[in-house]
Design an enzyme around this catalytic site. Structure first.
Site, PDB file in Angstrom:
ATOM      1  N   CYS A   1       8.167   1.958   4.966  1.00 50.78           N
ATOM      2  CA  CYS A   1       7.059   1.912   5.940  1.00 50.78           C
ATOM      3  C   CYS A   1       6.866   3.195   6.739  1.00 50.78           C
ATOM      4  CB  CYS A   1       7.265   0.752   6.898  1.00 50.78           C
ATOM      5  SG  CYS A   1       7.052  -0.839   6.081  1.00 50.78           S
TER       6      CYS A   1
ATOM      7  N   THR B   1       0.862  -1.187   0.000  1.00 47.10           N
ATOM      8  CA  THR B   1       0.000   0.000   0.000  1.00 47.10           C
ATOM      9  C   THR B   1       0.896   1.235   0.000  1.00 47.10           C
ATOM     10  OG1 THR B   1      -0.074  -0.207   2.410  1.00 47.10           O
ATOM     11  CG2 THR B   1      -1.960  -1.059   1.195  1.00 47.10           C
TER      12      THR B   1
ATOM     13  N   THR C   1      -0.772  -2.951   5.407  1.00 46.07           N
ATOM     14  CA  THR C   1      -1.024  -1.785   6.262  1.00 46.07           C
ATOM     15  C   THR C   1      -2.013  -0.870   5.552  1.00 46.07           C
ATOM     16  OG1 THR C   1       1.195  -1.970   7.156  1.00 46.07           O
ATOM     17  CG2 THR C   1       0.094   0.155   7.433  1.00 46.07           C
TER      18      THR C   1
ATOM     19  N   ARG D   1      10.336  -6.413  10.688  1.00 50.38           N
ATOM     20  CA  ARG D   1      11.340  -5.403  10.318  1.00 50.38           C
ATOM     21  C   ARG D   1      12.194  -5.965   9.203  1.00 50.38           C
ATOM     22  NH1 ARG D   1      14.364  -5.729  15.739  1.00 50.38           N
ATOM     23  NH2 ARG D   1      13.642  -7.858  15.367  1.00 50.38           N
TER      24      ARG D   1
ATOM     25  N   GLY E   1      20.546  10.585  14.397  1.00 49.74           N
ATOM     26  CA  GLY E   1      21.307  10.557  13.151  1.00 49.74           C
ATOM     27  C   GLY E   1      20.528  11.223  12.042  1.00 49.74           C
TER      28      GLY E   1
HETATM   29  C1  UDX Z   1       9.391  -0.626  10.459  1.00 56.39           C
HETATM   30  C2  UDX Z   1       8.866  -1.123  11.806  1.00 56.39           C
HETATM   31  O1  UDX Z   1       9.944  -1.216  12.743  1.00 56.39           O
HETATM   32  C3  UDX Z   1       8.205  -2.470  11.624  1.00 56.39           C
HETATM   33  O2  UDX Z   1       7.672  -2.929  12.872  1.00 56.39           O
HETATM   34  C4  UDX Z   1       7.112  -2.328  10.610  1.00 56.39           C
HETATM   35  O3  UDX Z   1       6.484  -3.571  10.397  1.00 56.39           O
HETATM   36  C5  UDX Z   1       7.642  -1.781   9.306  1.00 56.39           C
HETATM   37  O4  UDX Z   1       8.334  -0.559   9.534  1.00 56.39           O
HETATM   38  P1  UDX Z   1      11.546  -1.169   8.957  1.00 56.39           P
HETATM   39  O5  UDX Z   1      10.999  -0.212   7.948  1.00 56.39           O
HETATM   40  O6  UDX Z   1      12.096  -2.479   8.502  1.00 56.39           O
HETATM   41  O7  UDX Z   1      10.405  -1.537  10.024  1.00 56.39           O
HETATM   42  O8  UDX Z   1      12.713  -0.398   9.703  1.00 56.39           O
HETATM   43  P2  UDX Z   1      13.097   0.026  11.195  1.00 56.39           P
HETATM   44  O9  UDX Z   1      14.041  -0.937  11.772  1.00 56.39           O
HETATM   45  O10 UDX Z   1      11.889   0.355  11.966  1.00 56.39           O
HETATM   46  O11 UDX Z   1      13.916   1.366  10.886  1.00 56.39           O
HETATM   47  C6  UDX Z   1      13.287   2.463  10.232  1.00 56.39           C
HETATM   48  C7  UDX Z   1      14.242   3.589  10.017  1.00 56.39           C
HETATM   49  O12 UDX Z   1      14.527   4.241  11.245  1.00 56.39           O
HETATM   50  C8  UDX Z   1      15.602   3.227   9.406  1.00 56.39           C
HETATM   51  O13 UDX Z   1      15.907   4.173   8.407  1.00 56.39           O
HETATM   52  C9  UDX Z   1      16.548   3.329  10.587  1.00 56.39           C
HETATM   53  O14 UDX Z   1      17.855   3.631  10.191  1.00 56.39           O
HETATM   54  C10 UDX Z   1      15.920   4.446  11.386  1.00 56.39           C
HETATM   55  N1  UDX Z   1      16.241   4.421  12.812  1.00 56.39           N
HETATM   56  C11 UDX Z   1      15.873   3.369  13.584  1.00 56.39           C
HETATM   57  C12 UDX Z   1      16.895   5.497  13.396  1.00 56.39           C
HETATM   58  O15 UDX Z   1      17.226   6.484  12.724  1.00 56.39           O
HETATM   59  N2  UDX Z   1      17.177   5.481  14.729  1.00 56.39           N
HETATM   60  C13 UDX Z   1      16.813   4.434  15.508  1.00 56.39           C
HETATM   61  O16 UDX Z   1      17.081   4.484  16.721  1.00 56.39           O
HETATM   62  C14 UDX Z   1      16.142   3.341  14.922  1.00 56.39           C
END
Ligand code: UDX
Length: 448
Positions: free
Chosen positions: A272, A94, A130, A163, A265
């Protein structure tokens, strides 16, 4: 009792992983996709993306592969899927609508319509995509209207929280299972599907449709908020001379706050979080509840601002002024480590901005090179981190791959033009780099 037969509609990240996991749990599984190339690849036990452990799990179960259980097959035939399945999982994507915040439901709608027309026997259709809250109610009515089985084709909503990079583990051992159901029989079937993880202790939360849909968007909004919160603190630390890494550590010891998702950062990206918070705002607006989510606008702007701040930090490190003719090494292209996904990647965004301002950017990423090249063909690409850094005036660390933490700063220092490194992920050890003669700067931390 014969084991349940399961189908998975849409074999992207979510669907391919779910299909393989269902086969691992012992079910007969049939996956469907409308893209022939995906079906061809998956039928050979290959995955169209990089996801640790997924290819191994597929090869363990895909029919026709030597030594496999043969429990997992793929098709493009809706009638076959409808006839096969007791439980159908809809896992199509989606995306954000072009030029709008709202999410594009066309793939979900068309998957439901295509499947429903063939549903002649009782079954449970389970939405995993979603979606904006209210979609499940609408899709249940669509099923009732289009399925020859009528009321025999029931809907449930079962959001997915996997994730990228941990998709297999998250699917086989979920930290919770949310079941939006309208009947005891739907709940019973979902308990049967998830008997193994429930047996391992995964909480099983039964809700109505809207709550199940909202759990997913609320969870992602909370995660986005945590990241933008710490990034806002990083901005304050930069202004006040504080250290956001120490600050995050110290507040994280409070169990109510916790230490996860507090890495400051260049912010979040991917397929997502960014689109989910925007779709959530758009939906709240339609429901007349937009005030409740105006804070997400701020979360989004704090996040997007980080990318520009990284560009400015790089400019400053080069002595201010123009990027013209300056050589910039970028370590990392994917939106997070252990993935080849470059969708809305902060790292590539920063690389692109500097390139558009005349900088000579060379990117290296352990797994994201092909996708990055496709999206940004005009950037320079190197085969190794060392090659990217060769001759660079400044090195930007933008995706926190383990490979980058294990680099030898002395070796890199020998080939760089200037030993200046900027950590956009607060993941490198400043002491190690400084002792190898590098000027080290990180977002939200003091200069030295
Ligand atoms: C996310 C959700 O965590 C997951 O539960 C959902 O089903 C889909 O979306 P994902 O997109 O795989 O999963 O990535 P995630 O690990 O959540 O990280 C998202 C972004 O946040 C990344 O770009 C990561 O680098 C950033 N991030 C994460 C930070 O900048 N700081 C952090 O402390 C954690």
């Amino acid at each position: 009792m014969a084991p349940l037969k399961i189908t998975v509609i849409g074999t992207g990240y979510l669907g391919a992983t779910h299909a393989a996991a269902m086969a691992e749990l012992g079910f007969e599984v049939l996956g469907l996709d409308v893209v022939p190339e995906k079906i061809a690849l998956l039928s050979e036990g290959r995955v169209p993306m990089y996801e640790p452990g997924l290819e191994e799990l597929l090869r363990k179960h895909v029919a026709g592969i030597e030594g496999s259980t043969g429990r997992l097959r793929f098709t493009m035939d809706w009638a076959e899927v409808a006839a096969f399945g007791d439980v159908h999982f809809v896992c199509v994507n989606t995306p954000q609508k072009h030029g709008e915040y709202a999410c594009d439901m066309s793939y979900v709608d068309s998957a439901f319509a295509s499947l429903a027309r063939h549903l002649e026997r009782p079954c449970l259709v389970v939405g995993k995509s979603t979606v904006p809250v209210g979609s499940a109610d609408r899709l249940a009515a669509l099923l009732a209207e289009l399925a020859p089985a009528g009321d025999g084709a029931e809907l449930a909503w079962n959001p997915e929280f996997l994730r990228e990079g941990f998709a297999v583990g998250d699917t086989l051992h979920p930290d919770r299972i949310v079941a939006g159901v309208r009947s005891a029989s739907a709940e019973k079937l979902l308990r049967e599907v998830y008997a193994v993880p429930i047996g391992e202790g995964a909480p099983f939360v039964v809700t109505d449709f809207p709550t199940a849909e909202l759990v997913k968007t609320a969870a992602n909004s909370f995660l986005a908020t945590k990241i933008s919160f710490i990034n806002a603190m990083a901005e304050v630390c930069e202004a006040a001379g504080g250290d956001v890494v120490k600050l995050a550590e110290a507040i994280g010891y409070d169990e109510r706050i916790g230490n996860k998702f507090l890495r400051a950062g260049i912010g979040f990206g991917g397929g997502c979080l960014p689109k989910d918070i925007r779709a959530f705002m758009a939906r709240a607006g339609e429901l007349g509840a937009d005030q409740a989510l105006t804070f997400l606008r701020e979360i989004d702007s704090i996040n997007m601002r980080r990318r520009g701040q990284m560009v400015e930090m790089a400019r400053e490190a080069l002595g201010g002024g123009s990027f013209l003719g300056r050589r910039v090494a970028v370590l990392g292209a994917t939106f997070k480590p252990d993935s080849d996904d470059v969708r809305d990647s902060p790292a590539l965004n920063v690389a692109g901005q500097i390139h558009l301002q005349g900088g000579q950017v060379t990117v290296y990423d352990p797994k994201g090179m092909d996708n990055a090249r496709r999206l940004f063909p005009t950037l320079g690409y190197a085969q190794t981190a060392l090659d990217a850094v060769r001759g660079a005036d400044v090195v930007l660390h933008l995706t926190e791959w383990r490979e980058f933490r294990e680099l030898d700063p002395a070796r890199l220092g020998a080939v760089a033009r200037e030993r200046v490194v900027l950590d956009g992920r607060n993941a490198l050890d400043p002491a190690v780099w400084r002792s190898a003669g590098w000027a080290f700067r990180a977002m939200g931390r003091p200069a030295a």
